[in-house]
Design a protein around this motif. Structure first.
Motif, short mmCIF file in Angstrom:
data_model
loop_
_atom_site.label_atom_id
_atom_site.label_comp_id
_atom_site.label_asym_id
_atom_site.label_seq_id
_atom_site.Cartn_x
_atom_site.Cartn_y
_atom_site.Cartn_z
N ALA A 106 42.73 -2.41 13.59
CA ALA A 106 41.36 -2.54 14.12
C ALA A 106 40.40 -3.07 13.06
CB ALA A 106 40.88 -1.19 14.64
N THR A 116 39.73 -8.33 24.95
CA THR A 116 39.34 -7.02 25.47
C THR A 116 40.36 -5.99 25.01
OG1 THR A 116 38.30 -7.97 27.43
CG2 THR A 116 38.92 -5.64 27.54
N PHE A 117 39.88 -4.97 24.34
CA PHE A 117 40.74 -3.86 23.91
C PHE A 117 40.42 -2.63 24.74
CE2 PHE A 117 41.39 -6.54 20.29
CZ PHE A 117 42.60 -6.17 19.74
N THR A 119 41.44 1.35 24.89
CA THR A 119 42.08 2.33 24.02
C THR A 119 41.86 3.76 24.50
OG1 THR A 119 42.29 3.12 21.73
CG2 THR A 119 40.09 2.40 22.45
N ALA A 125 38.35 3.02 19.10
CA ALA A 125 37.24 2.39 19.83
C ALA A 125 36.04 2.17 18.92
CB ALA A 125 36.85 3.26 21.02
N LEU A 128 36.89 -0.73 16.47
CA LEU A 128 36.90 -2.02 17.16
C LEU A 128 35.50 -2.47 17.54
CD1 LEU A 128 39.98 -1.53 19.52
CD2 LEU A 128 39.83 -3.18 17.64
N ALA A 129 34.64 -1.51 17.86
CA ALA A 129 33.29 -1.84 18.33
C ALA A 129 32.44 -2.51 17.24
CB ALA A 129 32.59 -0.57 18.82
N LEU A 134 34.39 -8.69 20.46
CA LEU A 134 35.35 -7.94 21.26
C LEU A 134 34.66 -7.13 22.34
CD1 LEU A 134 37.75 -6.46 18.54
CD2 LEU A 134 38.03 -8.57 19.84
N ASP A 135 35.30 -7.05 23.50
CA ASP A 135 34.92 -6.07 24.51
C ASP A 135 35.83 -4.86 24.32
OD1 ASP A 135 32.92 -7.57 25.77
OD2 ASP A 135 34.41 -8.65 26.97
N VAL A 136 35.22 -3.69 24.21
CA VAL A 136 35.99 -2.48 23.93
C VAL A 136 35.75 -1.47 25.05
CG1 VAL A 136 36.42 -0.61 22.30
CG2 VAL A 136 35.74 -2.87 21.45
N SER A 138 36.87 2.35 26.24
CA SER A 138 37.50 3.61 25.86
C SER A 138 37.79 4.42 27.12
CB SER A 138 36.58 4.40 24.92
OG SER A 138 37.16 5.63 24.56
#
Length: 249
Positions: A106, A116-117, A119, A125, A128-129, A134-136, A138
């Motif tokens: 990450a 897009t992740f 998790t 999360a 990654l944010a 990125l679109d994250v 959770s």
């Protein structure tokens, strides 16, 4: 076995597998359960691990944002993270769990990657944010405190409606014969759901966890598409996994 050697073995097992059970350690070391419990209690008092019901867990696994924690095999995990990047392309939808290797990944996601992740790990999360492109997402549920992952029926149900391009899983233990295995029943159910919800599955793991087996099966080796370790793909240790048609990175 002397106490210092026992405790060194316990710490190595915790660092490798994130969670250990007293009953397993007792059998491995051929000592009583009471001896193991005393060792774990002492190690916990020294701040080297976290004592939980039935065993112990690693500090870096549960509290990775604590700067005092030393991540086991950090260099190897960083190598794995960079190798894993070769699987990730723009506009992909990627499912992940947690763990220190996944956190390393990450951290090194390129700033220009658009993906897009999704998790089940709040820690992943948050990490990654930090990447604006990125679109994250959770997926929430009951938090398994021993693993810092969201678990339970609500998580499994949310995953059932997905079909991601790639699922990236860490490993507690991975064997070419017994597949991916773990210790925690509820975590295993969520990992099975992650696998069902992806077109491809990648296991990221330091090589020390290979050819080890825990008591709960997650999936067979044939269900894994990629194995990423710190070793060269041609390393002899990885041969039996390649024979299962797993692509080795």
């Amino acid at each position: 076995m002397r106490k210092d050697k026992r405790q060194a073995f316990i710490l190595k097992e915790v660092n490798l597998h994130n969670k250990v059970l007293s009953v397993d350690l007792s059998e491995q070391l051929n000592v009583s359960d009471d001896t193991i419990r005393r060792d774990i209690k002492e190690l916990a008092a020294e701040g080297k691990l976290i004592r939980v019901h039935g065993g112990a867990i690693g500090k870096s696994f549960v509290t990775p944002f604590n700067s005092d924690n030393v991540v086991y095999a950090a260099t190897a995990k960083a190598q794995i993270a960079h190798k894993t990047l070769t699987l990730i392309k723009n506009n992909m939808v990627i499912l992940t769990e947690g763990g220190t290797t996944m956190l390393e990944l990450a951290k090194v996601i390129p700033s220009n990657l658009k993906a897009t992740f999704i998790t089940i790990s709040p820690q992943v999360a948050i990490t990654l944010a930090q990447h604006e492109s990125l679109d994250v997402i959770s997926i929430g549920g009951k938090l398994a405190k021993n693993a810092n992952l969201h678990i339970g029926a609500s998580v499994v149900n949310q995953l059932a409606g997905l079909k991601a391009d790639l699922c990236i899983l860490g490993a507690n233990a991975f064997s070419s014969e017994e597949g991916l295995t773990d210790l925690d029943w509820e975590v295993v159910q969520v990992k099975k759901a992650l696998i069902r919800s992806a077109k491809k599955v990648a296991v990221i793991s330091i090589s020390e966890k290979l050819n080890s087996v825990k008591w709960l099966n997650i999936c067979s080796a044939s269900q894994v598409d990629y194995l990423i370790t710190e070793l060269e793909p041609t390393d002899q240790l990885l041969g039996t996994f390649a024979q299962k048609n797993i692509k080795i990175l």
